[in-house]
Scaffold this motif. Structure first.
Motif, PDB file in Angstrom:
ATOM      1  N   VAL A  40       0.861  -1.179   0.000  1.00  0.00           N
ATOM      2  CA  VAL A  40       0.000   0.000   0.000  1.00  0.00           C
ATOM      3  C   VAL A  40       0.898   1.230   0.000  1.00  0.00           C
ATOM      4  CG1 VAL A  40      -1.759   1.294   1.260  1.00  0.00           C
ATOM      5  CG2 VAL A  40      -1.759  -1.178   1.348  1.00  0.00           C
ATOM      6  N   TYR A  41       0.592   2.159  -0.884  1.00  0.00           N
ATOM      7  CA  TYR A  41       1.326   3.422  -0.940  1.00  0.00           C
ATOM      8  C   TYR A  41       0.345   4.570  -0.814  1.00  0.00           C
ATOM      9  CZ  TYR A  41       5.077   0.619  -2.956  1.00  0.00           C
ATOM     10  OH  TYR A  41       6.044  -0.323  -3.169  1.00  0.00           O
ATOM     11  N   ALA A  42       0.715   5.577  -0.065  1.00  0.00           N
ATOM     12  CA  ALA A  42      -0.101   6.780   0.068  1.00  0.00           C
ATOM     13  C   ALA A  42       0.743   7.978  -0.343  1.00  0.00           C
ATOM     14  CB  ALA A  42      -0.575   6.948   1.503  1.00  0.00           C
ATOM     15  N   GLU A  43       0.099   8.934  -1.001  1.00  0.00           N
ATOM     16  CA  GLU A  43       0.820  10.140  -1.389  1.00  0.00           C
ATOM     17  C   GLU A  43      -0.138  11.319  -1.484  1.00  0.00           C
ATOM     18  OE1 GLU A  43       2.672   9.679  -5.187  1.00  0.00           O
ATOM     19  OE2 GLU A  43       0.843   9.022  -6.156  1.00  0.00           O
ATOM     20  N   ILE A  44       0.428  12.492  -1.374  1.00  0.00           N
ATOM     21  CA  ILE A  44      -0.315  13.720  -1.572  1.00  0.00           C
ATOM     22  C   ILE A  44       0.389  14.470  -2.686  1.00  0.00           C
ATOM     23  CG2 ILE A  44      -1.064  15.908  -0.577  1.00  0.00           C
ATOM     24  CD1 ILE A  44      -0.999  14.502   2.164  1.00  0.00           C
ATOM     25  N   GLU A  45      -0.363  14.759  -3.733  1.00  0.00           N
ATOM     26  CA  GLU A  45       0.206  15.468  -4.880  1.00  0.00           C
ATOM     27  C   GLU A  45      -0.810  16.487  -5.380  1.00  0.00           C
ATOM     28  OE1 GLU A  45       1.435  14.267  -9.359  1.00  0.00           O
ATOM     29  OE2 GLU A  45       2.237  12.999  -7.779  1.00  0.00           O
ATOM     30  N   SER A  46      -0.388  17.713  -5.513  1.00  0.00           N
ATOM     31  CA  SER A  46      -1.251  18.810  -5.969  1.00  0.00           C
ATOM     32  C   SER A  46      -2.508  18.923  -5.114  1.00  0.00           C
ATOM     33  CB  SER A  46      -1.627  18.619  -7.442  1.00  0.00           C
ATOM     34  OG  SER A  46      -0.478  18.580  -8.252  1.00  0.00           O
ATOM     35  N   GLY A  47      -2.372  18.687  -3.806  1.00  0.00           N
ATOM     36  CA  GLY A  47      -3.498  18.814  -2.897  1.00  0.00           C
ATOM     37  C   GLY A  47      -4.453  17.640  -2.895  1.00  0.00           C
ATOM     38  N   CYS A  48      -4.122  16.564  -3.627  1.00  0.00           N
ATOM     39  CA  CYS A  48      -4.976  15.368  -3.687  1.00  0.00           C
ATOM     40  C   CYS A  48      -4.302  14.210  -2.963  1.00  0.00           C
ATOM     41  CB  CYS A  48      -5.251  14.970  -5.130  1.00  0.00           C
ATOM     42  SG  CYS A  48      -6.199  16.175  -6.039  1.00  0.00           S
ATOM     43  N   PHE A  49      -5.067  13.529  -2.142  1.00  0.00           N
ATOM     44  CA  PHE A  49      -4.591  12.365  -1.403  1.00  0.00           C
ATOM     45  C   PHE A  49      -4.961  11.124  -2.188  1.00  0.00           C
ATOM     46  CE2 PHE A  49      -5.605   9.032   1.745  1.00  0.00           C
ATOM     47  CZ  PHE A  49      -4.342   8.879   2.302  1.00  0.00           C
ATOM     48  N   SER A  50      -4.003  10.239  -2.403  1.00  0.00           N
ATOM     49  CA  SER A  50      -4.306   9.006  -3.132  1.00  0.00           C
ATOM     50  C   SER A  50      -3.634   7.811  -2.476  1.00  0.00           C
ATOM     51  CB  SER A  50      -3.881   9.110  -4.598  1.00  0.00           C
ATOM     52  OG  SER A  50      -2.487   9.252  -4.695  1.00  0.00           O
ATOM     53  N   ILE A  51      -4.286   6.678  -2.612  1.00  0.00           N
ATOM     54  CA  ILE A  51      -3.800   5.397  -2.101  1.00  0.00           C
ATOM     55  C   ILE A  51      -3.634   4.474  -3.302  1.00  0.00           C
ATOM     56  CG2 ILE A  51      -4.391   3.367  -0.720  1.00  0.00           C
ATOM     57  CD1 ILE A  51      -3.907   5.624   1.081  1.00  0.00           C
ATOM     58  N   THR A  52      -2.496   3.793  -3.361  1.00  0.00           N
ATOM     59  CA  THR A  52      -2.250   2.822  -4.425  1.00  0.00           C
ATOM     60  C   THR A  52      -2.068   1.454  -3.779  1.00  0.00           C
ATOM     61  OG1 THR A  52      -1.136   4.481  -5.764  1.00  0.00           O
ATOM     62  CG2 THR A  52      -0.723   2.179  -6.329  1.00  0.00           C
ATOM     63  N   LEU A  53      -2.824   0.474  -4.265  1.00  0.00           N
ATOM     64  CA  LEU A  53      -2.692  -0.900  -3.794  1.00  0.00           C
ATOM     65  C   LEU A  53      -1.965  -1.699  -4.861  1.00  0.00           C
ATOM     66  CD1 LEU A  53      -6.315  -1.551  -2.469  1.00  0.00           C
ATOM     67  CD2 LEU A  53      -4.324  -0.770  -1.181  1.00  0.00           C
ATOM     68  N   VAL A  54      -0.950  -2.430  -4.452  1.00  0.00           N
ATOM     69  CA  VAL A  54      -0.215  -3.305  -5.364  1.00  0.00           C
ATOM     70  C   VAL A  54      -0.574  -4.735  -4.996  1.00  0.00           C
ATOM     71  CG1 VAL A  54       2.048  -4.014  -6.184  1.00  0.00           C
ATOM     72  CG2 VAL A  54       1.645  -1.631  -5.559  1.00  0.00           C
ATOM     73  N   VAL A  55      -1.226  -5.430  -5.928  1.00  0.00           N
ATOM     74  CA  VAL A  55      -1.683  -6.802  -5.702  1.00  0.00           C
ATOM     75  C   VAL A  55      -0.844  -7.737  -6.578  1.00  0.00           C
ATOM     76  CG1 VAL A  55      -3.647  -8.361  -5.797  1.00  0.00           C
ATOM     77  CG2 VAL A  55      -4.004  -5.953  -5.234  1.00  0.00           C
ATOM     78  N   ARG A  56      -0.226  -8.711  -5.980  1.00  0.00           N
ATOM     79  CA  ARG A  56       0.574  -9.681  -6.716  1.00  0.00           C
ATOM     80  C   ARG A  56      -0.336 -10.682  -7.419  1.00  0.00           C
ATOM     81  NH1 ARG A  56       4.567  -6.423  -6.144  1.00  0.00           N
ATOM     82  NH2 ARG A  56       5.525  -6.318  -4.122  1.00  0.00           N
ATOM     83  N   LEU A  57      -0.035 -10.981  -8.666  1.00  0.00           N
ATOM     84  CA  LEU A  57      -0.794 -11.975  -9.405  1.00  0.00           C
ATOM     85  C   LEU A  57      -0.377 -13.372  -8.956  1.00  0.00           C
ATOM     86  CD1 LEU A  57      -0.655 -10.463 -12.993  1.00  0.00           C
ATOM     87  CD2 LEU A  57      -2.540 -10.375 -11.366  1.00  0.00           C
ATOM     88  N   ALA A  58      -1.341 -14.251  -8.856  1.00  0.00           N
ATOM     89  CA  ALA A  58      -1.052 -15.622  -8.409  1.00  0.00           C
ATOM     90  C   ALA A  58      -0.435 -16.446  -9.509  1.00  0.00           C
ATOM     91  CB  ALA A  58      -2.337 -16.295  -7.938  1.00  0.00           C
TER      92      ALA A  58
END
Length: 58
Positions: A40-58
């Motif tokens: 899980v990655y979280a970042e704030i860019e240009s006043g926007c908060f975003s979460i990125t989920l990285v899911v490994r393929l089976a």
């Protein structure tokens, strides 16, 4: 900046005083993603908060 602490258990941001919650959402998300070998990655860019989920393929 509070970004490094947002996935800690019971952490609530300084602007969360009027919002309900216990500060466990991103903590639980990070723990579950770790158990599934994801990330899980979280970042704030240009006043926007975003979460990125990285899911490994089976």
């Amino acid at each position: 900046m509070e970004l490094p602490q947002i996935s800690e258990s019971f952490h609530r941001g300084a602007s969360a005083d009027k919002a309900q919650g216990n500060g466990l959402g991103l903590f639980n998300c990070k723990r579950l993603m770790s158990l599934m070998d994801g990330e899980v990655y979280a970042e704030i860019e240009s006043g926007c908060f975003s979460i990125t989920l990285v899911v490994r393929l089976a």
